[in-house]
Design a protein around this motif. Structure first.
Motif, PDB file in Angstrom:
ATOM      1  N   ARG A   1       0.984  -1.208  -0.283  1.00  0.00           N
ATOM      2  CA  ARG A   1      -0.264   0.127   0.191  1.00  0.00           C
ATOM      3  C   ARG A   1       0.810   1.564  -0.141  1.00  0.00           C
ATOM      4  N   LEU A   2       0.845   1.727  -1.193  1.00  0.00           N
ATOM      5  CA  LEU A   2       1.495   3.006  -1.329  1.00  0.00           C
ATOM      6  C   LEU A   2       0.649   4.348  -0.429  1.00  0.00           C
ATOM      7  N   ALA A   3       1.248   5.308   0.097  1.00  0.00           N
ATOM      8  CA  ALA A   3       1.309   6.964   0.711  1.00  0.00           C
ATOM      9  C   ALA A   3       0.412   6.996  -0.177  1.00  0.00           C
ATOM     10  N   THR A   4      -0.540   8.558   0.707  1.00  0.00           N
ATOM     11  CA  THR A   4      -1.211   8.426  -0.633  1.00  0.00           C
ATOM     12  C   THR A   4      -0.757   9.426  -1.855  1.00  0.00           C
ATOM     13  N   GLU A   5       0.328  10.623  -1.342  1.00  0.00           N
ATOM     14  CA  GLU A   5       0.676  11.510  -2.425  1.00  0.00           C
ATOM     15  C   GLU A   5       1.919  10.538  -3.093  1.00  0.00           C
ATOM     16  N   SER A   6       1.669   9.555  -3.223  1.00  0.00           N
ATOM     17  CA  SER A   6       2.754   8.559  -4.257  1.00  0.00           C
ATOM     18  C   SER A   6       2.347   7.620  -4.772  1.00  0.00           C
ATOM     19  N   PRO A   7       2.141   7.964  -6.485  1.00  0.00           N
ATOM     20  CA  PRO A   7       1.787   7.349  -7.611  1.00  0.00           C
ATOM     21  C   PRO A   7       2.040   5.944  -7.837  1.00  0.00           C
ATOM     22  N   ALA A   8       1.287   4.844  -8.106  1.00  0.00           N
ATOM     23  CA  ALA A   8       1.245   3.827  -8.262  1.00  0.00           C
ATOM     24  C   ALA A   8       1.893   3.529  -9.278  1.00  0.00           C
ATOM     25  N   GLU A   9       2.240   3.877 -10.335  1.00  0.00           N
ATOM     26  CA  GLU A   9       2.318   3.501 -11.648  1.00  0.00           C
ATOM     27  C   GLU A   9       3.976   3.783 -11.973  1.00  0.00           C
ATOM     28  N   PRO A  10       4.469   4.254 -11.297  1.00  0.00           N
ATOM     29  CA  PRO A  10       6.151   3.990 -11.275  1.00  0.00           C
ATOM     30  C   PRO A  10       6.291   2.754 -10.323  1.00  0.00           C
ATOM     31  N   LEU A  11       6.209   2.223 -10.039  1.00  0.00           N
ATOM     32  CA  LEU A  11       6.482   0.997  -8.399  1.00  0.00           C
ATOM     33  C   LEU A  11       6.337  -0.021  -9.271  1.00  0.00           C
ATOM     34  N   THR A  12       4.266  -0.023 -10.272  1.00  0.00           N
ATOM     35  CA  THR A  12       4.160  -1.159 -10.962  1.00  0.00           C
ATOM     36  C   THR A  12       4.757  -0.964 -11.728  1.00  0.00           C
ATOM     37  N   ALA A  13       5.852  -0.236 -13.061  1.00  0.00           N
ATOM     38  CA  ALA A  13       6.462  -0.355 -13.679  1.00  0.00           C
ATOM     39  C   ALA A  13       6.961  -1.364 -13.334  1.00  0.00           C
ATOM     40  N   ALA A  14       7.830  -1.124 -12.392  1.00  0.00           N
ATOM     41  CA  ALA A  14       9.391  -1.338 -11.986  1.00  0.00           C
ATOM     42  C   ALA A  14       8.628  -3.035 -11.514  1.00  0.00           C
TER      43      ALA A  14
ATOM     44  N   ALA B   1      -4.510  -1.232  -2.100  1.00  0.00           N
ATOM     45  CA  ALA B   1      -3.640  -2.119  -2.498  1.00  0.00           C
ATOM     46  C   ALA B   1      -3.470  -2.992  -3.412  1.00  0.00           C
ATOM     47  N   LEU B   2      -1.954  -2.560  -3.481  1.00  0.00           N
ATOM     48  CA  LEU B   2      -1.781  -3.661  -4.889  1.00  0.00           C
ATOM     49  C   LEU B   2      -1.125  -4.965  -4.068  1.00  0.00           C
ATOM     50  N   VAL B   3      -1.261  -6.301  -4.786  1.00  0.00           N
ATOM     51  CA  VAL B   3      -1.007  -7.151  -4.610  1.00  0.00           C
ATOM     52  C   VAL B   3       0.427  -8.178  -5.525  1.00  0.00           C
ATOM     53  N   VAL B   4       1.892  -7.821  -5.231  1.00  0.00           N
ATOM     54  CA  VAL B   4       2.404  -8.264  -5.868  1.00  0.00           C
ATOM     55  C   VAL B   4       3.393  -9.597  -5.508  1.00  0.00           C
ATOM     56  N   THR B   5       3.003 -10.258  -6.716  1.00  0.00           N
ATOM     57  CA  THR B   5       3.327 -11.952  -7.282  1.00  0.00           C
ATOM     58  C   THR B   5       4.634 -12.126  -7.225  1.00  0.00           C
ATOM     59  N   GLY B   6       5.570 -12.731  -7.469  1.00  0.00           N
ATOM     60  CA  GLY B   6       6.893 -13.461  -8.338  1.00  0.00           C
ATOM     61  C   GLY B   6       8.309 -12.429  -7.226  1.00  0.00           C
ATOM     62  N   LEU B   7       8.133 -11.544  -6.697  1.00  0.00           N
ATOM     63  CA  LEU B   7       8.998 -10.963  -5.535  1.00  0.00           C
ATOM     64  C   LEU B   7       8.617 -10.927  -4.477  1.00  0.00           C
TER      65      LEU B   7
ATOM     66  N   THR C   1      12.369   3.656  -6.690  1.00  0.00           N
ATOM     67  CA  THR C   1      11.446   4.771  -7.906  1.00  0.00           C
ATOM     68  C   THR C   1      10.230   5.685  -6.791  1.00  0.00           C
ATOM     69  N   GLY C   2      11.849   6.450  -5.916  1.00  0.00           N
ATOM     70  CA  GLY C   2      10.970   7.323  -5.023  1.00  0.00           C
ATOM     71  C   GLY C   2       9.170   7.077  -4.480  1.00  0.00           C
ATOM     72  N   SER C   3       8.921   5.792  -4.437  1.00  0.00           N
ATOM     73  CA  SER C   3       7.821   5.443  -4.118  1.00  0.00           C
ATOM     74  C   SER C   3       7.933   5.220  -2.795  1.00  0.00           C
ATOM     75  N   VAL C   4       6.661   6.025  -1.718  1.00  0.00           N
ATOM     76  CA  VAL C   4       6.521   6.044  -0.563  1.00  0.00           C
ATOM     77  C   VAL C   4       5.450   5.073   0.161  1.00  0.00           C
ATOM     78  N   LEU C   5       5.865   3.814   1.233  1.00  0.00           N
ATOM     79  CA  LEU C   5       5.057   2.532   0.962  1.00  0.00           C
ATOM     80  C   LEU C   5       4.541   3.383   2.445  1.00  0.00           C
ATOM     81  N   ALA C   6       3.341   2.263   3.060  1.00  0.00           N
ATOM     82  CA  ALA C   6       2.316   2.745   3.725  1.00  0.00           C
ATOM     83  C   ALA C   6       2.777   1.091   4.173  1.00  0.00           C
ATOM     84  N   GLU C   7       2.619   0.839   3.594  1.00  0.00           N
ATOM     85  CA  GLU C   7       2.851  -0.925   4.471  1.00  0.00           C
ATOM     86  C   GLU C   7       3.657  -1.934   3.128  1.00  0.00           C
ATOM     87  N   LEU C   8       3.527  -3.139   3.983  1.00  0.00           N
ATOM     88  CA  LEU C   8       4.355  -3.767   3.306  1.00  0.00           C
ATOM     89  C   LEU C   8       4.157  -4.817   3.549  1.00  0.00           C
ATOM     90  N   THR C   9       3.592  -6.314   3.605  1.00  0.00           N
ATOM     91  CA  THR C   9       3.210  -7.177   4.541  1.00  0.00           C
ATOM     92  C   THR C   9       3.166  -8.399   3.291  1.00  0.00           C
TER      93      THR C   9
END
Length: 306
Positions: free
Chosen positions: A226-239, A253-259, A271-279
């Motif tokens: 889950r990204l902080a409100t001010e952080s767009p998802a696209e850069p992290l999604t692309a990475a 939130a996003l669910v990431v598989t494979g990493l 990517t400068g993405s600010v994380l609010a949650e990484l679970t």
């Protein structure tokens, strides 16, 4: 130890079990899983010699169970707890089993106490609830203090206290050196009870091994991001995609598989993405079961109706 090798059972043109091989090890609880019609009960019956295998073998401690000189001390089994005349009392039923297998009469009192059936033991079985019948079936299975225990759906009809009791009972027996093979449709309970699982689908072996290994092999690990409100998802999604992972949106939130979490954290920093949650998200035995048996379900339900 139970050793099943190349076990096959056919009824005319119907193949109930096909070329099945697995081992239920001494001192461990092995769960036998599969959808309805997968061959679980047929397999148990062949292990006990109640059904003759078309081919293959099933050995208990190195011999066919039918060749055991003292069956109730070799294997205690409950396949159908209702296979007791309803007009007999629980005590009379157990007394008869003990007498015909040359077991001491005091053992009847011990298993009645162990299963919580001492007080109702003078009642006729036909007056018992489903849970009480199950407890009587387990008492009968334990009567000979067997080296191996085979139980088909032992928690069926039991209340939560009874389910917990069965779990603790079979685990304590395994810890004392008993081989335990049991089946259940309750995945959450099996996950808490069994050490190993054998998964069947349409009579064939789908998977076997320690629960953690079977779950890991059948399911992909995932991480909730889950990204902080001010952080767009696209850069992290692309990475994530460039690194070989996949993403899917779920709520905010996003669910990431494979990493894994560490890899995602490095990508977020890059990517400068600010994380609010990484679970990290752990897959369950139920998740693995559905994934393993999705092509083996014989009876499927339709959609909901309005």
């Amino acid at each position: 130890m139970i050793e099943v090798e190349g076990l096959t059972k056919t009824y005319g043109e119907k193949v109930a079990v096909q070329d099945l091989s697995f081992v239920a090890r001494t001192g461990r609880v092995t769960g036998l899983l599969g959808p309805n019609g997968a061959g679980k009960s047929t397999t148990m019956r062949m292990i006990l010699g109640l059904h003759r295998a078309t081919s293959g073998s099933a050995l208990v401690d190195g011999r066919a169970f039918v060749d055991s000189p003292a069956p109730m001390t070799a294997v205690g089994a409950m396949l159908d707890a209702h296979a007791v005349h309803p007009g007999r009392t629980a005590r009379n039923y157990l007394d008869a089993l003990a007498a015909t297998h040359h077991l001491p009469a005091r053992r009847v009192d011990e298993v009645l106490e162990l299963t919580g059936m001492t007080e109702p033991s003078r009642r006729r079985v036909g007056t018992f609830s489903l849970g009480m019948v199950q407890r009587l079936g387990i008492a009968a299975a334990l009567l000979g203090s067997p080296h191996t225990l085979v139980l088909d759906e032992p928690v069926n009809g039991l209340d939560p206290d009874g389910v917990h009791w069965v779990r603790e009972l079979v685990r304590s027996l395994a810890a004392a050196g008993t081989t335990v093979l049991l089946s259940s449709h309750l995945m959450s309970e099996m996950a808490q009870t069994a050490d190993d699982v054998v998964v069947l689908g349409r009579g064939r072996l789908v998977a076997a091994g320690a629960i953690a290994d079977v779950v890991a092999a059948a399911t992909a690990s995932s991480v909730r991001v889950r990204l902080a409100t001010e952080s767009p998802a696209e850069p992290l999604t692309a990475a994530v995609t460039a690194a070989g992972g996949t993403t899917s949106a779920t709520g905010d939130a996003l669910v990431v598989t494979g990493l894994d979490s560490e890899q995602i954290g490095h990508l977020a920093a890059r990517t400068g993405s600010v994380l609010a949650e990484l679970t990290p998200q752990s897959a369950s035995l139920e998740d693995a079961f559905f994934e393993l048996t999705k092509d083996s379900i014989e009876y499927t339900t339709g959609g909901t109706t309005s």
